[in-house]
Scaffold this motif. Structure first.
Motif, PDB file in Angstrom:
ATOM      1  N   LEU A 732       0.829  -1.213   0.000  1.00 39.16           N
ATOM      2  CA  LEU A 732       0.000   0.000   0.000  1.00 39.16           C
ATOM      3  C   LEU A 732       0.862   1.262   0.000  1.00 39.16           C
ATOM      4  CD1 LEU A 732      -2.760  -1.088   2.548  1.00 39.16           C
ATOM      5  CD2 LEU A 732      -3.129  -0.561   0.135  1.00 39.16           C
ATOM      6  N   GLU A 733       1.948   1.216   0.746  1.00 39.45           N
ATOM      7  CA  GLU A 733       2.790   2.417   0.870  1.00 39.45           C
ATOM      8  C   GLU A 733       3.681   2.648  -0.350  1.00 39.45           C
ATOM      9  OE1 GLU A 733       4.921   1.595   4.401  1.00 39.45           O
ATOM     10  OE2 GLU A 733       3.177   1.788   5.737  1.00 39.45           O
ATOM     11  N   ASN A 734       3.929   1.591  -1.130  1.00 43.30           N
ATOM     12  CA  ASN A 734       4.859   1.714  -2.267  1.00 43.30           C
ATOM     13  C   ASN A 734       4.213   1.278  -3.582  1.00 43.30           C
ATOM     14  OD1 ASN A 734       7.607   2.229  -0.779  1.00 43.30           O
ATOM     15  ND2 ASN A 734       6.660   0.505   0.313  1.00 43.30           N
ATOM     16  N   LEU A 735       2.903   1.499  -3.718  1.00 43.17           N
ATOM     17  CA  LEU A 735       2.178   0.969  -4.875  1.00 43.17           C
ATOM     18  C   LEU A 735       2.741   1.505  -6.196  1.00 43.17           C
ATOM     19  CD1 LEU A 735      -0.074  -0.881  -5.751  1.00 43.17           C
ATOM     20  CD2 LEU A 735      -1.673   1.032  -5.553  1.00 43.17           C
ATOM     21  N   ASP A 736       2.954   2.801  -6.284  1.00 46.34           N
ATOM     22  CA  ASP A 736       3.485   3.377  -7.531  1.00 46.34           C
ATOM     23  C   ASP A 736       4.885   2.860  -7.826  1.00 46.34           C
ATOM     24  OD1 ASP A 736       1.178   4.810  -7.944  1.00 46.34           O
ATOM     25  OD2 ASP A 736       1.919   6.629  -6.958  1.00 46.34           O
ATOM     26  N   GLU A 737       5.699   2.715  -6.772  1.00 42.53           N
ATOM     27  CA  GLU A 737       7.058   2.210  -6.965  1.00 42.53           C
ATOM     28  C   GLU A 737       7.042   0.756  -7.444  1.00 42.53           C
ATOM     29  OE1 GLU A 737       5.983   3.866  -4.435  1.00 42.53           O
ATOM     30  OE2 GLU A 737       7.278   5.620  -4.145  1.00 42.53           O
ATOM     31  N   VAL A 738       6.078  -0.037  -6.948  1.00 37.90           N
ATOM     32  CA  VAL A 738       5.964  -1.435  -7.377  1.00 37.90           C
ATOM     33  C   VAL A 738       5.594  -1.506  -8.854  1.00 37.90           C
ATOM     34  CG1 VAL A 738       4.632  -3.570  -7.103  1.00 37.90           C
ATOM     35  CG2 VAL A 738       5.421  -2.311  -5.088  1.00 37.90           C
ATOM     36  N   LYS A 739       4.641  -0.654  -9.264  1.00 38.79           N
ATOM     37  CA  LYS A 739       4.258  -0.629 -10.682  1.00 38.79           C
ATOM     38  C   LYS A 739       5.453  -0.294 -11.559  1.00 38.79           C
ATOM     39  CE  LYS A 739      -0.562   0.837  -9.922  1.00 38.79           C
ATOM     40  NZ  LYS A 739      -1.547   1.916 -10.141  1.00 38.79           N
ATOM     41  N   GLU A 740       6.202   0.714 -11.153  1.00 36.75           N
ATOM     42  CA  GLU A 740       7.362   1.126 -11.943  1.00 36.75           C
ATOM     43  C   GLU A 740       8.435   0.037 -11.950  1.00 36.75           C
ATOM     44  OE1 GLU A 740       9.808   3.263 -14.385  1.00 36.75           O
ATOM     45  OE2 GLU A 740       7.674   3.548 -13.924  1.00 36.75           O
ATOM     46  N   ALA A 741       8.637  -0.643 -10.809  1.00 32.85           N
ATOM     47  CA  ALA A 741       9.639  -1.708 -10.730  1.00 32.85           C
ATOM     48  C   ALA A 741       9.278  -2.862 -11.671  1.00 32.85           C
ATOM     49  CB  ALA A 741       9.765  -2.205  -9.295  1.00 32.85           C
ATOM     50  N   ILE A 742       7.998  -3.236 -11.707  1.00 37.74           N
ATOM     51  CA  ILE A 742       7.550  -4.312 -12.608  1.00 37.74           C
ATOM     52  C   ILE A 742       7.785  -3.914 -14.059  1.00 37.74           C
ATOM     53  CG2 ILE A 742       5.483  -5.500 -13.462  1.00 37.74           C
ATOM     54  CD1 ILE A 742       4.469  -5.540 -10.571  1.00 37.74           C
ATOM     55  N   HIS A 743       7.465  -2.676 -14.388  1.00 41.01           N
ATOM     56  CA  HIS A 743       7.680  -2.191 -15.758  1.00 41.01           C
ATOM     57  C   HIS A 743       9.159  -2.232 -16.122  1.00 41.01           C
ATOM     58  CE1 HIS A 743       7.193   0.176 -19.389  1.00 41.01           C
ATOM     59  NE2 HIS A 743       8.131   1.006 -18.954  1.00 41.01           N
ATOM     60  N   GLN A 744      10.025  -1.806 -15.191  1.00 38.68           N
ATOM     61  CA  GLN A 744      11.463  -1.779 -15.459  1.00 38.68           C
ATOM     62  C   GLN A 744      12.022  -3.192 -15.629  1.00 38.68           C
ATOM     63  OE1 GLN A 744      13.362   0.760 -15.997  1.00 38.68           O
ATOM     64  NE2 GLN A 744      12.044   2.457 -15.440  1.00 38.68           N
ATOM     65  N   ILE A 745      11.549  -4.133 -14.817  1.00 37.45           N
ATOM     66  CA  ILE A 745      12.064  -5.500 -14.905  1.00 37.45           C
ATOM     67  C   ILE A 745      11.593  -6.165 -16.201  1.00 37.45           C
ATOM     68  CG2 ILE A 745      11.917  -7.799 -13.864  1.00 37.45           C
ATOM     69  CD1 ILE A 745      11.994  -6.469 -11.145  1.00 37.45           C
ATOM     70  N   ARG A 746      10.354  -5.865 -16.614  1.00 40.10           N
ATOM     71  CA  ARG A 746       9.885  -6.399 -17.907  1.00 40.10           C
ATOM     72  C   ARG A 746      10.776  -5.885 -19.044  1.00 40.10           C
ATOM     73  NH1 ARG A 746       4.000  -6.189 -16.509  1.00 40.10           N
ATOM     74  NH2 ARG A 746       3.436  -8.359 -16.142  1.00 40.10           N
TER      75      ARG A 746
END
Length: 816
Positions: A732-746
């Protein structure tokens, strides 16, 4: 609605093409108007039926419709409202500059330009002379001060400063011709490429310029992709409004589920250009409420069009003439009838006999399609092969029942008799010589099914002086836009292949050279074809040739496919009719390789084709789709062992100091696993929890999230649902960062795939050069951390059967 029509009419009247200031073709304008009007509404779905190989028609009309839409949505912008970070690189008109500021009193924008090797100058540019200003990310150096000054001085009148709405238009097509066509279309001396900012989605999923020289930091007006999968990857991360999508060709519609999920379910305006021969896809789209525009019925198609290729294509289809010669060679007709009758009565004979009969069957087909004089060596080879079959049958006698054995023995003897008494000049050669002498100066195409036979056929007739003649396979002819005076089928090649050739409209005259036993196949096909063609032309009152609907013979092309499939049934690739459509793939081709391996592949698969230089070592690789492959191509199949790819990506991220992305990207799955353990492994409770919070995924997808160590859900909205449903604080606290991390790893996985591919080809070249490899050699390949297969295509066979999805798109070997 009238104002919208008036706007387009005013717009198109100012359009010209090329430097000769020719008006745009009426057919292009008509299709452009339909597309433009669809973009003015919501949830519009259109199909344009067009002939094959009319790329210019599709791309011109699409670009013009996009340009009109962009002009309609333009709005003025003032210098005060314009803002960029200092040192932001900008695409200013055609130049790369760096933003320094703005001077409101003089209505000027201040940019930094290059004046020497290491020198830079501030440049004050009048805002009214800027027609393109867009933030980009590029390694290109800043443009030179002198070039920009000269270009600005040549703009003698003010350019309306305009910003552009966030409504985007996407197009999936081949990208090679787009810049060239964009340079040709003009509106008041301005080109499409000058006025419309366009980008493409590259292999890494990044949005770059059409020339790949820089990356966009904001989405441009038009986005192009070479396939549906790049488009989908772009739409997954796209939060802005999409005005419309244009799909060029049926190959982008093979995965209808993706089209439904990402386009139709979101009510995005969708326009499809489709060839008339793709009846299955056309039927699926009609069921999804697409409106169909048949361009053959447009008066502009063959009466008003001033483009030579359009008028020839449409005129050839409208004025199509089919003629035939039914030749009398009793021996081959008798042999074919006996062969087909034996097949009809003995489809369940044992496998050793099936293999022997398959060889005989192909020999009969080859003989019935022969339209050249064979050499004495080739004839003796065929005769020896037939006599060898007669010897082999005695060893297989225990596999036969007495009646079948006698029938098969008679069939082989008949085949030998036909070969022994084969006339020196077979009937097709004599008739074809008469046709060619009559049309000596005409451009003629001979069609057959085999590439090797096509080469021999062309060589034989050109040696006799008929230099205007070409011989090709059906696939080769469909990939060509050449217009012929006459196309001649030298044998029966199957209804599906003939339909594709007739739809291609590469000639007005089609001639069939057939034997008497093939007459019924031709008549049945001709009756169906006339109905289909008249329907396309809107001619409902036309008469249809009456034929005997009772077909006592079997189409040899279908038999050819059936026999090849017999040897693959042991691999259980064919689907029983009881199984549901969820587990099957329909549009599949069988590829046999020179090595003892094979595979069933569909149009979604990307083939890595290796091209060799004069030293027979591979110098580059290209990604091809199924329809682009040819016999003799070398394909490279590889995959990293175990978790090597994942470790490769992690190591790269560590080197770049971004290994924290891996831990961040796992938070969504940590949240799911915590809740899964809390529910004591009850997957149904977890599924119901997610559904209550708005999840629309199926149970199998949730199971995959829990059981598989995957990067992340495809839809970012699923992450929000998981965070809300599990109430997992780190997520919940890092939702935007998680989205960006998934995009970067893809993105890192895509880039890693390209790097791994380059490494493999380098090691492959090194190993093959050391062993002095040549293409006719089959050698084992060992590269550390990879499973590698280098194979050469022997044969490609399109199939219409249903296949298990898990067995499609992978290399398979014979069962031992």
């Amino acid at each position: 609605m009238s104002t919208k029509k008036n706007f387009f009419d005013r717009f198109q009247k100012k359009l010209i093409i090329d430097d000769a200031y020719k008006s745009i073709d009426p057919l292009i304008i008509k299709i452009s108007r339909f597309i433009y009007q669809a973009f003015q509404k919501e949830n519009q779905r259109l199909i344009f039926l067009v002939p094959p190989q009319v790329k210019e028609l599709i791309q011109y009309s699409s670009l013009i419709a996009q340009w009109a839409q962009k002009r309609k949505l333009n709005r003025k912008v003032s210098l005060e409202n314009l803002s960029f970070p200092i040192d932001q690189k900008l695409l200013l008109n055609e130049f790369v500059v760096s933003f320094e500021g703005k001077e409101l009193e003089g209505n000027q924008i201040i940019v930094k330009t290059k004046s020497g090797r290491n020198n830079y100058l501030k440049h004050y540019i009048p805002f009214e002379k800027i027609y393109r200003l867009w933030p980009v990310d590029t390694e290109r150096p800043l443009s030179r001060h002198s070039r920009i000054s000269r270009s600005i001085r040549n703009i003698h009148q003010a350019v309306p400063n305009q910003s552009f709405s966030n409504q985007k238009i996407l197009m999936v097509t081949q990208l090679r011709q787009l810049p060239e066509i964009g340079n040709k279309i003009r509106l008041q001396r301005k080109q499409w490429v000058q006025d419309v900012i366009a980008g493409k989605i590259d292999v890494n999923g990044e949005l770059v310029s059409l020339d790949s020289m820089f990356r966009f930091q904001e989405t441009p007006h038009c986005v192009f992709a070479s396939d549906i999968y790049r488009l989908i990857s772009f739409l997954e991360d796209q939060s802005e409004e999409i005005q419309g999508v244009i799909l060029d060709g049926a190959q982008h519609l093979q995965s209808m589920q993706l089209v439904d999920e990402y386009l139709l379910d979101k009510n995005i305006n969708t326009v499809v250009f489709l060839e008339q021969s793709h009846r299955d896809i056309l039927k699926q789209l009609k069921n999804r409420d697409f409106r169909i525009y048949n361009t053959h019925t447009f008066p502009e198609a063959n009466q008003l069009s001033n483009h030579w290729q359009f008028s020839l294509k449409y005129g050839a289809f409208r004025e199509q003439v089919m003629s035939n010669h039914f030749l009398d060679w009793q021996e081959i007709s008798q042999l074919s009838r006996v062969c087909f009758q034996f097949t009809k009565e003995n489809m369940r004979i044992s496998e050793p006999i099936q293999i022997l009969f398959q060889e005989l069957f192909f020999s009969v087909l080859k003989l019935s399609r022969l339209a050249r004089i064979v050499s004495s060596e080739e004839h003796e080879k065929q005769l020896d092969l037939a006599r060898n079959w007669l010897e082999r049958i005695t060893k297989l006698k225990p596999w036969f029942d007495p009646v079948t054995y006698q029938h098969f023995q008679n069939l082989l003897r008949t085949h030998i008799h036909v070969l022994e008494n084969q006339p020196e000049i077979i009937p097709k050669v004599a008739v074809l010589k008469q046709i060619l002498e009559k049309d000596f100066s005409h451009k003629i195409l001979l069609l057959t099914t085999n590439k090797e036979e096509a080469n021999k056929l062309q060589y034989f007739w050109r040696e006799l002086g008929y230099y205007q003649l070409e011989a090709k396979t059906v696939k080769q002819s469909l990939n060509s836009s050449t217009i012929y005076d006459r196309i001649i089928f030298v044998g029966w090649i199957g209804q599906k292949s003939i339909r594709h050739v007739l739809h291609s409209s590469n000639s007005k005259q089609y001639h069939f050279l057939l034997y008497e036993h093939e007459r019924e196949w031709y008549q049945n096909f001709n009756a169906k074809w006339q109905v289909e063609r008249n329907r396309l032309l809107g001619n409902v009152s036309s008469t249809v040739i009456e034929t005997n609907s009772k077909n006592t013979l079997v189409d040899p092309y279908k038999l050819e496919t059936n026999f090849i499939l017999q040897k693959y049934k042991r691999n259980k690739a064919l689907i029983p009719s009881k199984q549901t459509s969820l587990s099957i793939r329909n549009t599949v081709a069988l590829i046999e390789f020179q090595d003892p391996c094979f595979g069933f592949f569909d149009n979604q698969y990307d083939f890595l084709v290796l091209e060799s230089n004069d030293n027979q070592i591979f110098k580059e690789s290209k990604i091809f789709k199924l329809e682009e492959l040819q016999e003799g191509d070398f394909l490279l199949f590889f995959r990293p062992l175990s978790d090597y790819l994942k470790q490769f990506v992690v190591d790269n991220l560590k080197r770049q100091g971004e290994d924290h992305l891996v831990d961040m990207a796992k938070l969504w799955r940590d949240a799911l696993l915590q809740k899964y353990e809390e529910y004591r492994g009850d997957l149904s409770r977890l599924y119901n929890l997610l559904v209550r919070h708005g999840c629309t995924r199926k149970n199998a997808t949730i199971r995959n999230w829990v059981k598989t160590d995957m990067i992340g859900p495809n839809d970012p909205r699923d992450l929000e649902i998981i965070a809300e449903a599990t109430n997992y604080d780190p997520l919940l606290e890092n939702l935007d960062e998680v989205k960006e991390a998934i995009h970067q790893i893809r993105s890192a996985h895509l880039q890693a795939g390209a790097a791994i591919q380059k490494n493999i080809i380098g090691e492959l070249n090194q190993g093959l050069s050391q062993m002095q490899w040549s293409p006719d050699q089959s050698v084992p390949i060992f590269i550390e951390n990879y499973e590698v297969e280098l194979v050469q295509i022997h044969r490609i066979l399109p199939l219409q059967d249903k296949f298990r999805a898990k067995l499609v798109n992978q290399l398979q070997r014979w069962e031992q």
